[in-house]
Design an enzyme around this catalytic site. Structure first.
Site, PDB file in Angstrom:
ATOM      1  N   GLU A  93       0.819  -1.196   0.000  1.00  0.00           N
ATOM      2  CA  GLU A  93       0.000   0.000   0.000  1.00  0.00           C
ATOM      3  C   GLU A  93       0.860   1.256   0.000  1.00  0.00           C
ATOM      4  O   GLU A  93       1.883   1.325   0.685  1.00  0.00           O
ATOM      5  CB  GLU A  93      -0.943   0.001   1.205  1.00  0.00           C
ATOM      6  CG  GLU A  93      -2.120  -0.934   0.952  1.00  0.00           C
ATOM      7  CD  GLU A  93      -2.909  -1.226   2.203  1.00  0.00           C
ATOM      8  OE1 GLU A  93      -4.066  -0.791   2.286  1.00  0.00           O
ATOM      9  OE2 GLU A  93      -2.367  -1.894   3.092  1.00  0.00           O
ATOM     10  N   CYS A 106       3.688   8.265   1.073  1.00  0.00           N
ATOM     11  CA  CYS A 106       4.028   7.331   2.151  1.00  0.00           C
ATOM     12  C   CYS A 106       4.099   5.940   1.524  1.00  0.00           C
ATOM     13  O   CYS A 106       3.111   5.444   1.007  1.00  0.00           O
ATOM     14  CB  CYS A 106       2.946   7.395   3.219  1.00  0.00           C
ATOM     15  SG  CYS A 106       3.145   6.175   4.512  1.00  0.00           S
ATOM     16  N   CYS A 113       3.847  -6.927   8.105  1.00  0.00           N
ATOM     17  CA  CYS A 113       4.839  -6.517   9.085  1.00  0.00           C
ATOM     18  C   CYS A 113       4.958  -7.603  10.146  1.00  0.00           C
ATOM     19  O   CYS A 113       3.972  -8.243  10.496  1.00  0.00           O
ATOM     20  CB  CYS A 113       4.426  -5.209   9.749  1.00  0.00           C
ATOM     21  SG  CYS A 113       5.681  -4.534  10.859  1.00  0.00           S
ATOM     22  N   CYS A 117       2.821  -4.659  16.690  1.00  0.00           N
ATOM     23  CA  CYS A 117       2.420  -3.568  17.584  1.00  0.00           C
ATOM     24  C   CYS A 117       0.918  -3.706  17.824  1.00  0.00           C
ATOM     25  O   CYS A 117       0.137  -3.919  16.896  1.00  0.00           O
ATOM     26  CB  CYS A 117       2.742  -2.213  16.968  1.00  0.00           C
ATOM     27  SG  CYS A 117       4.505  -1.963  16.731  1.00  0.00           S
ATOM     28  N   CYS A 120      -1.721  -1.366  15.908  1.00  0.00           N
ATOM     29  CA  CYS A 120      -1.557  -1.163  14.460  1.00  0.00           C
ATOM     30  C   CYS A 120      -2.227  -2.276  13.670  1.00  0.00           C
ATOM     31  O   CYS A 120      -2.024  -3.455  13.939  1.00  0.00           O
ATOM     32  CB  CYS A 120      -0.070  -1.109  14.118  1.00  0.00           C
ATOM     33  SG  CYS A 120       0.247  -0.871  12.360  1.00  0.00           S
ATOM     34  N   GLY A 166       5.095  -2.313   6.985  1.00  0.00           N
ATOM     35  CA  GLY A 166       6.414  -2.887   7.212  1.00  0.00           C
ATOM     36  C   GLY A 166       7.300  -2.099   8.143  1.00  0.00           C
ATOM     37  O   GLY A 166       7.000  -0.971   8.521  1.00  0.00           O
ATOM     38  N   GLU A 167       8.394  -2.728   8.535  1.00  0.00           N
ATOM     39  CA  GLU A 167       9.419  -2.087   9.354  1.00  0.00           C
ATOM     40  C   GLU A 167      10.638  -1.855   8.445  1.00  0.00           C
ATOM     41  O   GLU A 167      11.347  -2.800   8.093  1.00  0.00           O
ATOM     42  CB  GLU A 167       9.773  -2.996  10.548  1.00  0.00           C
ATOM     43  CG  GLU A 167      11.041  -2.644  11.276  1.00  0.00           C
ATOM     44  CD  GLU A 167      11.173  -1.175  11.687  1.00  0.00           C
ATOM     45  OE1 GLU A 167      10.188  -0.584  12.180  1.00  0.00           O
ATOM     46  OE2 GLU A 167      12.264  -0.607  11.500  1.00  0.00           O
ATOM     47  N   CYS A 345      -2.118   6.494   9.403  1.00  0.00           N
ATOM     48  CA  CYS A 345      -1.092   5.718  10.119  1.00  0.00           C
ATOM     49  C   CYS A 345      -1.718   4.530  10.810  1.00  0.00           C
ATOM     50  O   CYS A 345      -2.696   4.674  11.546  1.00  0.00           O
ATOM     51  CB  CYS A 345      -0.428   6.549  11.209  1.00  0.00           C
ATOM     52  SG  CYS A 345       0.452   7.973  10.632  1.00  0.00           S
TER      53      CYS A 345
HETATM   54  N1  SAH Z   1       7.286   0.126  11.415  1.00  0.00           N
HETATM   55  C1  SAH Z   1       7.735   1.489  11.331  1.00  0.00           C
HETATM   56  C2  SAH Z   1       7.172   2.222  10.134  1.00  0.00           C
HETATM   57  C3  SAH Z   1       5.659   2.439  10.166  1.00  0.00           C
HETATM   58  S1  SAH Z   1       5.358   4.108  10.515  1.00  0.00           S
HETATM   59  C4  SAH Z   1       7.425   2.208  12.621  1.00  0.00           C
HETATM   60  O1  SAH Z   1       6.725   1.640  13.450  1.00  0.00           O
HETATM   61  O2  SAH Z   1       7.926   3.287  12.832  1.00  0.00           O
HETATM   62  C5  SAH Z   1       3.703   4.062  11.065  1.00  0.00           C
HETATM   63  C6  SAH Z   1       3.482   4.940  12.256  1.00  0.00           C
HETATM   64  O3  SAH Z   1       2.106   4.869  12.598  1.00  0.00           O
HETATM   65  C7  SAH Z   1       4.274   4.495  13.474  1.00  0.00           C
HETATM   66  O4  SAH Z   1       4.750   5.613  14.155  1.00  0.00           O
HETATM   67  C8  SAH Z   1       3.198   3.800  14.319  1.00  0.00           C
HETATM   68  O5  SAH Z   1       3.502   3.876  15.695  1.00  0.00           O
HETATM   69  C9  SAH Z   1       1.965   4.597  13.971  1.00  0.00           C
HETATM   70  N2  SAH Z   1       0.726   3.859  14.147  1.00  0.00           N
HETATM   71  C10 SAH Z   1       0.515   2.528  14.104  1.00  0.00           C
HETATM   72  N3  SAH Z   1      -0.783   2.244  14.298  1.00  0.00           N
HETATM   73  C11 SAH Z   1      -1.418   3.419  14.461  1.00  0.00           C
HETATM   74  C12 SAH Z   1      -2.774   3.781  14.655  1.00  0.00           C
HETATM   75  N4  SAH Z   1      -3.736   2.875  14.693  1.00  0.00           N
HETATM   76  N5  SAH Z   1      -3.060   5.099  14.772  1.00  0.00           N
HETATM   77  C13 SAH Z   1      -2.102   6.030  14.685  1.00  0.00           C
HETATM   78  N6  SAH Z   1      -0.813   5.740  14.473  1.00  0.00           N
HETATM   79  C14 SAH Z   1      -0.464   4.451  14.360  1.00  0.00           C
END
Ligand code: SAH
Length: 362
Positions: A93, A106, A113, A117, A120, A166-167, A345
């Site tokens: 995506e 983005c 992933c 978390c 997420c 992804g990370e 996000c």
């Molecule tokens: N895996 C990497 C890159 C993804 S960035 C990382 O975690 O940094 C995606 C961002 O969105 C991260 O900062 C994550 O903490 C945030 N995120 C994940 N789930 C979310 C949600 N449901 N609402 C808002 N932010 C979220």
């Protein structure tokens, strides 16, 4: 059958070497590089500045594109989400976020992933595959072509964020290679200063990243200032706990040049990590590690079924920011974009709701 080389993921030097092996002169490699990146062509066939025989030979022996756009969704705020598929059918995506001054894309570094978390949605996919350098670049090319027309000028330039599925630091080599290729002046010419990579805290890679001469901006997803809570929210914390993460962040900070900053992202989860006390703890953590060049991006949680969290109230988000600022920490509230189409996000999970508004292909 051996996989055909995906030439969009080749650096200029690699392309020159490849064409050398084919017995072709250097300038042909330059033409193909321009065709793939600067002109954003989808296939070798469209490179009409090449002799027909060479176009045919390239089409047979190599690949210019592997991703396919399956669907596009457009938000009431103008954000667009592209759901693509790899050759193996895995979802990728990419989100286009228009802003007044500059557009941001983005992109994903992996399909799915592995990090799990808790807040997420992408975590629910599990890790499906690492994306190749060429697949990372293709996302940008496909989105730019869709938004501005094939090869069309980008009116404001483009910022990139590696914050999709992804990370990024679990696919470090391919990501850094893609970034290097995209920065080429005779290509997409998106310089590292316009790119931000976000990591959930892969400490050894933060250290490797810190040692690089030419590199993009860094963001670290934190979301909790103590190990007990962070272990639960972001299980990667069990492997690299907060102290180790902050030592690496400090090592990174030391390599920043004058005026450069970096970011911690903090997802605000109502009733979980958003109290006044949590804000105080966060400020104290930054002060303890003497991180003066760090700023905090506060991200109100983007809800999505079946995630068991809710966003903080707007008043508490404001309050959280104020407490950080009172303690000398810069904090910004990130406006959610594209929530209605699962583009914000943490909402990327290859959703294909029939009630989402699809926009027609160009
Ligand atoms: N895996 C990497 C890159 C993804 S960035 C990382 O975690 O940094 C995606 C961002 O969105 C991260 O900062 C994550 O903490 C945030 N995120 C994940 N789930 C979310 C949600 N449901 N609402 C808002 N932010 C979220």
């Amino acid at each position: 059958m051996a996989e055909r080389p995906h030439l969009r993921g080749y650096s200029r030097e690699e392309l020159v070497a490849h064409f050398g092996e084919l017995g072709e002169p250097r300038y042909r490699a330059d033409q193909v590089f321009r065709g793939l990146h600067e002109r954003r062509l989808a296939s070798f066939d469209e490179m009409t500045d090449l002799p027909k025989a060479l176009r045919g030979r390239l089409t047979e022996t190599a690949t210019a594109s592997t991703l396919r756009i399956e669907s596009r969704y457009t938000s009431v705020d103008g954000t667009r989400r592209f759901l693509m598929r790899t050759a193996d059918g895995n979802p990728v995506e990419t989100v286009f976020i228009p802003t007044e001054n500059r557009d941001t894309i983005c992109f994903s570094s992996q399909s799915g992933c592995a990090l799990n978390c808790d807040f997420c949605l992408t975590a629910r996919l599990g890790l499906l595959q690492n994306l190749a350098a060429g697949e990372i670049i293709e996302q940008i090319v496909l989105v730019l072509n869709d938004v501005y027309g094939p090869g069309g000028e980008t009116p404001h330039g483009t910022n990139l964020v590696a914050m999709g599925e992804g990370e990024p630091f679990m696919n470090f080599k391919n990501l850094m290679k893609a970034i290097e290729i995209m920065s080429e002046e005779k290509g997409l010419f998106i310089v590292p200063g316009r790119i931000t990579v976000s990591t959930a805290g892969v400490v050894p890679k933060i250290r490797e990243f810190a040692a690089l001469e030419r590199r993009p901006n860094l963001a670290i997803s934190l979301s909790a200032a103590n190990d007990t809570l962070r272990d639960k929210l972001m299980p990667i914390n069990k492997r690299w706990p907060i102290d180790e993460l902050f030592l690496a962040a400090k090592a990174f900070e030391k390599t920043l040049k004058r005026g450069e900053r970096f970011t911690f992202e903090y997802v605000l989860l109502g009733g979980v990590n958003d109290s006044d006390g949590h804000a105080g703890d966060l400020a104290a953590l930054l002060l303890k590690h003497d991180l003066r060049k760090a700023k905090i991006n506060l991200i109100p949680h983007n809800p999505a079924e079946p995630l068991d969290y809710r966003p903080s109230s707007p008043e508490q988000v404001k309050r959280f920011k104020e407490i950080l600022e009172e303690n000398g920490v810069s904090a910004y509230i990130r406006t959610p974009r594209g929530r209605d189409i699962y583009a914000a996000c943490g909402q990327l999970a290859a959703r294909q709701e029939p009630n989402l508004i699809q926009i027609a292909a160009r």
